[in-house]
Scaffold this active site. Structure first.
Site, mmCIF file in Angstrom:
data_model
loop_
_atom_site.group_PDB
_atom_site.id
_atom_site.type_symbol
_atom_site.label_atom_id
_atom_site.label_comp_id
_atom_site.label_asym_id
_atom_site.label_seq_id
_atom_site.Cartn_x
_atom_site.Cartn_y
_atom_site.Cartn_z
ATOM 1 N N LYS A 26 9.496 -2.924 0.667
ATOM 2 C CA LYS A 26 9.836 -2.208 1.891
ATOM 3 C C LYS A 26 9.108 -2.870 3.049
ATOM 4 O O LYS A 26 7.872 -2.939 3.057
ATOM 5 C CB LYS A 26 9.431 -0.743 1.768
ATOM 6 C CG LYS A 26 9.697 0.039 3.043
ATOM 7 C CD LYS A 26 9.512 1.521 2.855
ATOM 8 C CE LYS A 26 9.713 2.246 4.170
ATOM 9 N NZ LYS A 26 9.544 3.681 4.034
ATOM 10 N N LYS B 95 14.370 -2.875 1.054
ATOM 11 C CA LYS B 95 14.663 -2.105 2.251
ATOM 12 C C LYS B 95 14.012 -2.745 3.461
ATOM 13 O O LYS B 95 12.833 -3.092 3.384
ATOM 14 C CB LYS B 95 14.118 -0.696 2.050
ATOM 15 C CG LYS B 95 14.257 0.214 3.232
ATOM 16 C CD LYS B 95 13.584 1.521 2.930
ATOM 17 C CE LYS B 95 13.645 2.390 4.147
ATOM 18 N NZ LYS B 95 13.007 3.654 3.975
HETATM 19 C C1 PBG Z 1 9.431 7.260 4.863
HETATM 20 C C2 PBG Z 1 10.741 6.579 4.962
HETATM 21 C C3 PBG Z 1 11.269 5.855 6.049
HETATM 22 C C4 PBG Z 1 12.583 5.557 5.702
HETATM 23 C C5 PBG Z 1 12.799 6.055 4.421
HETATM 24 N N1 PBG Z 1 11.657 6.664 3.972
HETATM 25 C C6 PBG Z 1 10.710 5.519 7.389
HETATM 26 C C7 PBG Z 1 9.470 4.750 7.495
HETATM 27 O O1 PBG Z 1 8.950 4.185 6.538
HETATM 28 O O2 PBG Z 1 8.947 4.752 8.609
HETATM 29 C C8 PBG Z 1 13.554 4.843 6.592
HETATM 30 C C9 PBG Z 1 14.993 5.061 6.307
HETATM 31 C C10 PBG Z 1 15.921 4.652 7.385
HETATM 32 O O3 PBG Z 1 15.525 4.086 8.434
HETATM 33 O O4 PBG Z 1 17.116 4.897 7.218
HETATM 34 N N2 PBG Z 1 8.412 6.584 4.231
#
Ligand code: PBG
Length: 325
Positions: free
Chosen positions: A196, A249
Site C-alpha cells: 500500500k 493499492k
Molecule cells: C485506511 C484506508 C484508506 C483507504 C482504504 N483504507 C485511506 C488511507 O490509507 O489514507 C483508501 C481507499 C481509497 O482511496 O479508495 N487505512
C-alpha cells in the site's frame, strides 16, 4: 504483398475477438467497498465521489442485496466514526456493539452467502487521523499491532469472513493470524493490503470518512511510490505470516507492481481501484472528455490483465450491470 502471418485475422470480427480474448472480466472479480454511517434512512453523497454514497445500515443492507443479485460476491466495509468516539487508542474499533460490528451482523443476517471483508486500521477511529497509535509525534508499530489484533478478532466475532488490514504496520499479519487461531476463528481469512503506497489518490476516500491525517503524512508506514522490490518483499512476508490474499493499492498507477507481485506469490492477488481513480473517471466523463462506461471497462480489464485476481472498485455495481446487460 504475400505475408506469412497476418495478425489482423484474429481481430476481424467481434466473434473472433471474443474467442481469443485473454482477459475476461466478470462480477466475480469485484469487491464492492461500502461506506457506512450511523442513523436510519440516511444517505449522503460524497462530493468528491459523485454517484457514491455513505449510508446508514438499513440502506447498506438494501445495497448489499442488490449487489448480490448482480453477481457480486464480496463487500469491503468502512465506517465513519463519530468525533466523540475518536481517541488515540482507537478503542471504539473493537467495541462489540460498534457501527462496524453491528453492520457486519446486519449484512450477514440479510445476505448470509456474501463474503464480508472489513477494513482494519485505526484511522477512522483515531483523533489524529492516523492508521496507528501516536506517541511523541510518531506512529508506534507494536502497540498499534496489539490494537489491530483486538479489532480483527472483534470483526471475526461479529461474522466477518475476511479481515483486511490496511495499516502497513510491521508484523500485523502474523499477529492477527495467531489471535484468530487462539480465539477459534479458524475459518476467518486475511486479505492483506501488502503493498500500500503513500498516495495522493486517497483524497476523496478521506473526505468520505473524515479520516485525513491531522498532522504530517503517512509516509513512515505506507510505501514510497518510487519502489518496486519493496512491494515484492512486503507481499512475500505477508504470505509467510499467513495472508490468504495480498493486495496492491492503488491500482492504476501501480499496474507494474500488480504484475510483479502476481509473478512471485502463490495466493490470489487483489488490487484496489481507489477513490481518486474513481474521481478522475467521473470528472472527465462529466466534462464530456471520455466515455464513462468504456473507460470503466477498459480500466478494470487492464487491472485484471496486469495480474489482479480480484478488484476492489467503486465501479463494481456499474460494471456488473454493464457486463450482464
Ligand atoms: C485506511 C484506508 C484508506 C483507504 C482504504 N483504507 C485511506 C488511507 O490509507 O489514507 C483508501 C481507499 C481509497 O482511496 O479508495 N487505512
Amino acid at each position: 504483398m504475400y505475408l506469412q502471418r497476418r495478425n489482423r485475422i484474429l481481430r476481424k470480427t467481434p466473434a473472433i475477438r471474443a474467442m481469443v480474448a485473454e482477459t475476461i472480466l466478470t462480477p466475480n472479480d469485484f469487491i464492492a467497498p461500502l461506506f457506512i454511517d450511523e442513523g436510519k434512512g440516511q444517505q449522503y453523497e460524497i462530493p468528491s465521489m459523485p454517484g457514491y454514497f455513505r449510508r446508514s445500515i438499513d440502506g447498506t443492507v438494501k445495497e448489499v442485496k442488490e449487489l448480490w443479485d448482480l453477481g457480486i460476491k464480496s463487500v469491503l466495509l468502512f465506517i465513519k466514526c463519530r468525533d466523540e468516539l475518536k481517541d488515540n487508542t482507537g478503542k471504539e474499533a473493537w467495541n462489540p456493539d460498534g457501527l462496524m460490528q453491528t453492520s457486519i451482523r446486519a449484512i450477514k443476517d440479510a445476505v448470509p452467502q456474501i463474503v464480508v471483508m472489513t477494513d482494519v486500521a485505526l484511522d477512522p477511529y483515531s483523533s489524529y487521523g492516523h492508521d496507528g497509535i501516536v506517541e511523541n509525534g510518531e506512529i508506534v508499530n507494536d502497540p498499534t499491532v496489539e490494537a489491530l489484533v483486538k479489532m480483527s478478532v472483534s470483526h471475526a466475532d461479529a461474522g466477518a469472513d475476511f479481515v483486511a488490514p490496511s495499516d502497513m504496520m510491521d508484523g500485523r499479519i502474523g499477529a492477527i493470524r495467531q489471535a484468530l487461531e487462539e480465539n477459534g476463528f479458524t475459518g476467518t481469512g486475511i486479505m492483506a493490503y501488502s503493498a500500500k503506497y503513500a498516495s495522493c489518490f486517497y483524497g476523496p476516500f478521506r473526505d468520505a470518512l473524515d479520516s485525513a491525517p491531522g498532522f504530517g503524512d503517512k509516509k513512515t508506514y505506507q510505501m514510497d511510490y518510487a519502489n518496486r522490490l519493496e512491494a515484492v518483499k512486503e507481499a512475500q512476508m505477508d504470505v509467510e505470516e499467513g495472508a490468504d490474499i495480498v493486495m496492491v493499492k492503488p491500482a492504476l498507477p501501480y499496474l507494474d507492481i500488480i504484475r510483479e507481485v502476481k509473478n512471485v506469490v502463490e495466493v490470489p492477488v487483489s488490487a484496489y481501484n481507489i477513490s481518486g481513480e474513481y474521481a478522475m473517471i467521473k470528472a472527465a466523463a462529466k466534462m464530456g472528455w471520455i466515455n464513462e462506461e468504456k473507460a470503466v471497462l477498459e480500466t478494470l480489464t487492464s487491472i485484471k490483465r496486469a495480474g489482479a485476481d480480484l478488484i476492489a472498485t467503486y465501479f463494481a455495481k456499474d460494471a456488473a450491470k454493464l457486463l450482464t446487460s
